[in-house]
Design an enzyme around this catalytic site. Structure first.
Site, PDB file in Angstrom:
ATOM      1  N   GLU A 182       0.826  -1.208   0.000  1.00  0.00           N
ATOM      2  CA  GLU A 182       0.000   0.000   0.000  1.00  0.00           C
ATOM      3  C   GLU A 182       0.860   1.257   0.000  1.00  0.00           C
ATOM      4  O   GLU A 182       0.362   2.348  -0.212  1.00  0.00           O
ATOM      5  CB  GLU A 182      -0.914  -0.005   1.228  1.00  0.00           C
ATOM      6  CG  GLU A 182      -1.634  -1.347   1.353  1.00  0.00           C
ATOM      7  CD  GLU A 182      -3.118  -1.216   1.491  1.00  0.00           C
ATOM      8  OE1 GLU A 182      -3.527  -0.562   2.445  1.00  0.00           O
ATOM      9  OE2 GLU A 182      -3.846  -1.772   0.652  1.00  0.00           O
ATOM     10  N   PHE A 286      -3.248   3.748  -3.716  1.00  0.00           N
ATOM     11  CA  PHE A 286      -2.334   2.735  -4.250  1.00  0.00           C
ATOM     12  C   PHE A 286      -2.444   1.431  -3.474  1.00  0.00           C
ATOM     13  O   PHE A 286      -2.396   1.413  -2.248  1.00  0.00           O
ATOM     14  CB  PHE A 286      -0.897   3.242  -4.189  1.00  0.00           C
ATOM     15  CG  PHE A 286       0.090   2.282  -4.803  1.00  0.00           C
ATOM     16  CD1 PHE A 286       0.266   2.236  -6.174  1.00  0.00           C
ATOM     17  CD2 PHE A 286       0.824   1.405  -4.008  1.00  0.00           C
ATOM     18  CE1 PHE A 286       1.172   1.341  -6.760  1.00  0.00           C
ATOM     19  CE2 PHE A 286       1.730   0.512  -4.581  1.00  0.00           C
ATOM     20  CZ  PHE A 286       1.896   0.482  -5.955  1.00  0.00           C
ATOM     21  N   ASP A 372       1.285  18.846 -34.700  1.00  0.00           N
ATOM     22  CA  ASP A 372      -0.061  18.262 -34.695  1.00  0.00           C
ATOM     23  C   ASP A 372      -0.859  18.613 -35.959  1.00  0.00           C
ATOM     24  O   ASP A 372      -0.821  19.754 -36.416  1.00  0.00           O
ATOM     25  CB  ASP A 372      -0.771  18.834 -33.449  1.00  0.00           C
ATOM     26  CG  ASP A 372      -2.025  18.084 -33.104  1.00  0.00           C
ATOM     27  OD1 ASP A 372      -2.391  17.169 -33.852  1.00  0.00           O
ATOM     28  OD2 ASP A 372      -2.639  18.429 -32.072  1.00  0.00           O
ATOM     29  N   LYS A 481       8.408  14.254 -31.802  1.00  0.00           N
ATOM     30  CA  LYS A 481       7.975  14.959 -30.583  1.00  0.00           C
ATOM     31  C   LYS A 481       6.805  14.169 -30.014  1.00  0.00           C
ATOM     32  O   LYS A 481       5.754  14.087 -30.637  1.00  0.00           O
ATOM     33  CB  LYS A 481       7.554  16.382 -30.942  1.00  0.00           C
ATOM     34  CG  LYS A 481       6.915  17.165 -29.803  1.00  0.00           C
ATOM     35  CD  LYS A 481       6.641  18.590 -30.262  1.00  0.00           C
ATOM     36  CE  LYS A 481       5.818  19.391 -29.286  1.00  0.00           C
ATOM     37  NZ  LYS A 481       5.436  20.698 -29.829  1.00  0.00           N
ATOM     38  N   ASN A 485      -1.438  15.222 -23.788  1.00  0.00           N
ATOM     39  CA  ASN A 485      -2.094  16.506 -23.554  1.00  0.00           C
ATOM     40  C   ASN A 485      -3.280  16.523 -22.605  1.00  0.00           C
ATOM     41  O   ASN A 485      -4.197  17.323 -22.776  1.00  0.00           O
ATOM     42  CB  ASN A 485      -2.508  17.109 -24.897  1.00  0.00           C
ATOM     43  CG  ASN A 485      -1.368  17.889 -25.510  1.00  0.00           C
ATOM     44  OD1 ASN A 485      -0.717  18.675 -24.829  1.00  0.00           O
ATOM     45  ND2 ASN A 485      -1.092  17.660 -26.774  1.00  0.00           N
ATOM     46  N   ASP A 549      10.883  14.934 -16.226  1.00  0.00           N
ATOM     47  CA  ASP A 549      11.495  14.213 -15.118  1.00  0.00           C
ATOM     48  C   ASP A 549      12.557  13.266 -15.651  1.00  0.00           C
ATOM     49  O   ASP A 549      12.661  13.050 -16.859  1.00  0.00           O
ATOM     50  CB  ASP A 549      10.418  13.434 -14.343  1.00  0.00           C
ATOM     51  CG  ASP A 549       9.546  12.610 -15.286  1.00  0.00           C
ATOM     52  OD1 ASP A 549      10.072  11.655 -15.873  1.00  0.00           O
ATOM     53  OD2 ASP A 549       8.353  12.936 -15.473  1.00  0.00           O
ATOM     54  N   GLU A 629      15.660  40.613 -39.732  1.00  0.00           N
ATOM     55  CA  GLU A 629      15.449  39.522 -38.773  1.00  0.00           C
ATOM     56  C   GLU A 629      16.039  38.215 -39.294  1.00  0.00           C
ATOM     57  O   GLU A 629      16.597  37.421 -38.539  1.00  0.00           O
ATOM     58  CB  GLU A 629      13.951  39.360 -38.500  1.00  0.00           C
ATOM     59  CG  GLU A 629      13.386  40.485 -37.644  1.00  0.00           C
ATOM     60  CD  GLU A 629      11.867  40.419 -37.506  1.00  0.00           C
ATOM     61  OE1 GLU A 629      11.363  40.727 -36.420  1.00  0.00           O
ATOM     62  OE2 GLU A 629      11.181  40.054 -38.505  1.00  0.00           O
TER      63      GLU A 629
HETATM   64  C1  GLA Z   1       0.752  20.606 -26.954  1.00  0.00           C
HETATM   65  C2  GLA Z   1       2.218  20.918 -27.162  1.00  0.00           C
HETATM   66  C3  GLA Z   1       2.363  21.970 -28.223  1.00  0.00           C
HETATM   67  C4  GLA Z   1       1.741  21.472 -29.502  1.00  0.00           C
HETATM   68  C5  GLA Z   1       0.300  21.090 -29.263  1.00  0.00           C
HETATM   69  C6  GLA Z   1      -0.288  20.421 -30.483  1.00  0.00           C
HETATM   70  O1  GLA Z   1       0.079  21.666 -26.387  1.00  0.00           O
HETATM   71  O2  GLA Z   1       2.810  21.330 -25.965  1.00  0.00           O
HETATM   72  O3  GLA Z   1       3.721  22.273 -28.420  1.00  0.00           O
HETATM   73  O4  GLA Z   1       2.467  20.377 -29.977  1.00  0.00           O
HETATM   74  O5  GLA Z   1       0.164  20.213 -28.183  1.00  0.00           O
HETATM   75  O6  GLA Z   1      -1.593  20.048 -30.284  1.00  0.00           O
END
Ligand code: GLA
Length: 774
Positions: A182, A286, A372, A481, A485, A549, A629
């Site tokens: 536990e 737990f 995304d 990546k 989320n 982490d 820039e």
């Molecule tokens: C999260 C990530 C962002 C991006 C979006 C896409 O929020 O932290 O950098 O990739 O998702 O949905």
């Protein structure tokens, strides 16, 4: 020899170059924690305070001796039921419902090399093959609970040169009946004296890793996560320090968990003013059933001691870089990337991505990341997660063709994935609604309109891995990546009960256990991704730094620190992260202004100075840049390449306090270093012949007193010359500039007085200066 076992005295001593950790076996066979701190020879055992404290019980075999109590003695792993009324790191329930164990020492074993952890958890040096030198020495201590027959194996590894220790706990059911764990902490430190502050790095989405420092007093202070990920809100790295601690002095202890799921770290001051720091997986909810002959492994903990924050941080940085990160990108320079997110969000097709690649190439960028929106039905965040087939209709071309197109334009190709999630509006969910965590008869809690896939089930991990790896194989990404989320609310598995399990007894659906299995599923997925794409750099992400982490860093050598790309806010976030994590771990990008999160405008150079102290990239639409820039960006990338080794392998020094400019305000003052009118930090090469100084101004006032930035880590008696590398604006007073750049300064002068903070016009200005020994 780093580990000494004095059998006669019952003394176990672990030495690193500058620290000592000591345990002793009491006359009743309990394992006591005797000392951790500055390197010391000799035995601390006779110094234990043995007094009858009243209302602190005694073990039966102590007879009439009321001076011996687990409640007041420092424990190495406090077992619930043993007379200790403080937080217990180990609580075992037996089939009759009783929770009461008594762990007694059985044996100790030392061996060269690093211990191995079973069960799929990441750990320092776990990637090394058998026999390969890790530089560590290990100790295993076996404790037994005679009532249940349970064996508790405490594992320690000493990294002498790095001044770091690791700890882990394995529980084995050597009895005939099942038992339930536990509570099983990974580490605890007991201090018989001292007034301590707890330093932790808490925040929220967009405000991750903010520095908090609190004085401890009677009672318990705990931080942790029950969100299924280590979280934006808290972080499994903390420091305990004596109240007088600064960057350069004081006794500072660091503790990090190599774990990415639910955790709890607490600091408790007991009735006698003694302090206990404990860390492990989250205990609330737990319960882990351990059948006869089975074993359970707790996540590894990393411990460090240093005099002052700076040296402790450097020890954690070095250790993480050498022993947690692995694979190609442990050492290789991280490519400068352009991420499509803030430049395009969901609004792109293949042609736009190829155009981005052309523009990026022209700037000197090396890798293009399509974020995304490239798969399934995904034009916003309402649908498509789980369908890992390329949306060729949206892109206007197959993924392989797009990736090839990017390579033909001279860039490497990166792609975004979010494997643990599913949209209700997806083919996967329609086919397998049981793959998502959902409680029968209850509408699920939605977050970003998505549900969490049950990664505690092998078949779910298999399916996602199969779909994703098939799709990605076509594109051979150089970078992935991996995002996550949302937090996890409902943890309820629709898997078939295994033998001996049933939904009815609550074990199978135990939230804590399920979320730990989920985490093991995520690690398994990552391990398979690494094996399938060994040359690919995987960046971790969890809506920014929601899973930042050592557990994730084992698989993903860099992690997107925050969705907050405002350069000024980033100073606070990176400041916090720097205490426990090396800058190579921190994904940092230059984004457009006005900033999308705060609306703030900052000079391009300032955004770059902030991002350069991380794994560097851009996140903007290059088409919107002016010719000036563009030229500036080309130069920034040259600077990143030129100073990469210095920045990533040098010793990192914070030269200013926590900047309280963002949501950190209101959580109390820093207490580390004074002014918040500027942020400054320095990296010094290991031979101290060169250094890079970054300065960003935050506020501007009229007729301010001179402020000096005191440098650290330079060599006394040696002379340095200072040269400008980058600046956001011309110095207001040319004479000040001349004085600084014209003269040579000894390390002593630069460290004792420091350089005057130059007057730069307005706020948010920045300077990057290079120091070289002459
Ligand atoms: C999260 C990530 C962002 C991006 C979006 C896409 O929020 O932290 O950098 O990739 O998702 O949905």
């Amino acid at each position: 020899m780093a580990i000494i076992y004095d059998r006669e005295q019952g003394l176990l001593t672990l030495h690193t170059l500058h620290s000592t950790y000591q345990m002793g076996i009491s006359s009743y066979g309990h394992l006591l924690h005797l000392y951790y701190g500055r390197r010391a020879e000799g035995s601390f055992l006779p110094l234990l305070s043995l007094r009858d404290r009243g209302f602190s019980g005694n073990p039966y075999d102590a007879g009439n001796d009321r001076s011996y109590s687990a409640d007041t003695l420092p424990q190495e792993l406090s077992a619930f039921g043993n007379g200790d009324y403080r937080h217990s790191g180990f609580r075992l329930r037996t089939a009759d419902g009783a929770c009461g164990s008594d762990l007694r020492f059985e044996e100790a074993r030392r061996y060269p090399g690093k211990y191995r952890l079973p069960g799929g958890l990441p750990a320092a040096d776990a990637f090394r093959t058998e026999g390969e030198e890790s530089g560590a020495e290990s100790l295993e201590l076996r404790l037994r609970d005679s009532r249940s027959g349970t064996l508790v194996r405490l594992l320690y590894a000493v990294y002498e040169e790095e001044d770091i220790l690791t700890r882990a706990v394995i529980v084995e059911n050597a009895g005939a009946e099942p038992v339930w764990i536990e509570q099983a902490d990974s580490a605890a430190l007991d201090f018989p004296r001292g007034h301590f502050d707890l330093v932790h790095f808490s925040g929220s989405y967009g405000n991750e890793r903010l520095y908090h420092r609190e004085r401890l007093s009677a009672g318990e202070k705990s931080i942790g996560s029950s969100r299924g990920a280590s979280s934006h809100q808290h972080n499994p790295f903390v420091m305990l320090c004596t109240a007088d601690s600064t960057e350069d002095s004081g006794e500072v202890y660091g503790l990090a968990l190599v774990y990415s799921g639910n955790f709890r770290i607490s600091a408790e001051v007991d009735q006698l003013g003694q302090t206990r720091l404990s860390a492990g997986m989250m205990d609330t909810h737990f319960s882990w059933r351990l059948g006869s002959g089975e074993q359970f492994c707790c996540p590894e903990a990393v411990l460090g001691f240093g005099e002052g924050f700076a040296v402790l941080s450097q020890r954690f940085h070095r250790f993480t870089s050498r022993h947690i990160l692995h694979g190609t990108f442990m050492k290789a320079r991280r490519p400068v990337l352009l991420n499509s997110w803030e430049g395009c969000y969901f609004d792109f097709d293949g042609t736009r991505i190829l155009r981005l690649a052309e523009e990026a190439k022209e700037l000197g960028i090396e890798l293009l990341v399509m974020d995304d929106g490239w798969f399934g039905k995904r034009d916003n965040d309402l649908s498509g997660l789980g369908d890992w087939q390329c949306n060729t209709k949206k892109l206007g071309m197959p993924l392989g063709v797009l990736a090839e197109g990017i390579r033909e334009r001279g860039l490497r190709f990166g792609i975004w994935i979010e494997p643990e999630m599913v949209s209700e509006d997806s083919a996967l969910f329609r086919e397998h609604p049981d793959y998502a965590f959902r409680i029968p008869g209850k509408e699920p809690i939605r977050s970003r309109m998505q549900l969490v896939l049950d990664f505690s089930r092998q078949e779910v991990v298999d399916r996602i891995f199969r779909d994703l790896s098939e799709t990605l194989r076509e594109a051979k990404p150089d970078y992935i990546k991996m995002d996550m989320n949302r937090s996890i609310m409902e943890a309820y598995t629709h898997a078939q009960p295994a033998a001996g399990e049933s939904c009815a007894d609550g074990t199978m659906q135990n939230r804590g256990a399920l979320l730990h299995r989920y985490m093991l599923g995520v690690y398994d997925f990552l391990r398979r991704m690494q094996a399938a794409f060994p040359e690919t750099l995987i960046e971790g992400c969890c809506g920014g730094g929601g899973r930042f982490d050592l557990g994730m860093l084992y698989f993903t050598p860099q992690i997107w620190l925050s969705d907050n790309t405002d350069a000024i806010e980033r100073l606070s976030l990176q400041y916090g992260a720097s205490f426990g994590y090396p800058i190579s771990a921190v994904g940092a990008h230059v984004s457009a202004v006005p900033n999308h999160q705060t609306g703030r405008s900052t000079p391009l150079a300032t955004r770059a100075v902030a991002a350069l102290s991380g794994s560097f990239g851009y996140e903007l639409d290059p088409a919107a840049l002016s010719p000036g820039e563009r030229a500036e960006i080309r130069q920034q990338i040259e600077i990143y390449k030129r100073y990469y080794v210095l920045l990533h392998e040098g010793d990192y020094y914070r030269l200013s306090g926590a900047a309280m400019g963002c949501a950190a305000a209101g959580f109390g003052a820093d207490g580390n270093m004074g002014s918040d009118s500027f942020s400054a930090w320095l990296t010094v090469s290991s031979d101290q012949t060169e250094a890079l100084l970054s300065v960003v101004t935050r506020t501007q006032h009229c007729n301010t007193p001179a402020e000096y930035i005191r440098l650290r880590g330079l060599r006394r008696g040696r002379e340095y010359r200072i040269a400008p590398v980058m600046q956001s604006a011309e110095w207001y007073l040319p004479k000040e500039k001349e004085a600084l750049l014209f003269h040579r300064f000894t390390g002593d002068v630069l460290m004792e007085r420091g350089i005057p903070l130059p007057l730069l016009p307005g706020e948010y200005q920045s300077l990057l200066l290079h120091l070289r020994e002459v």
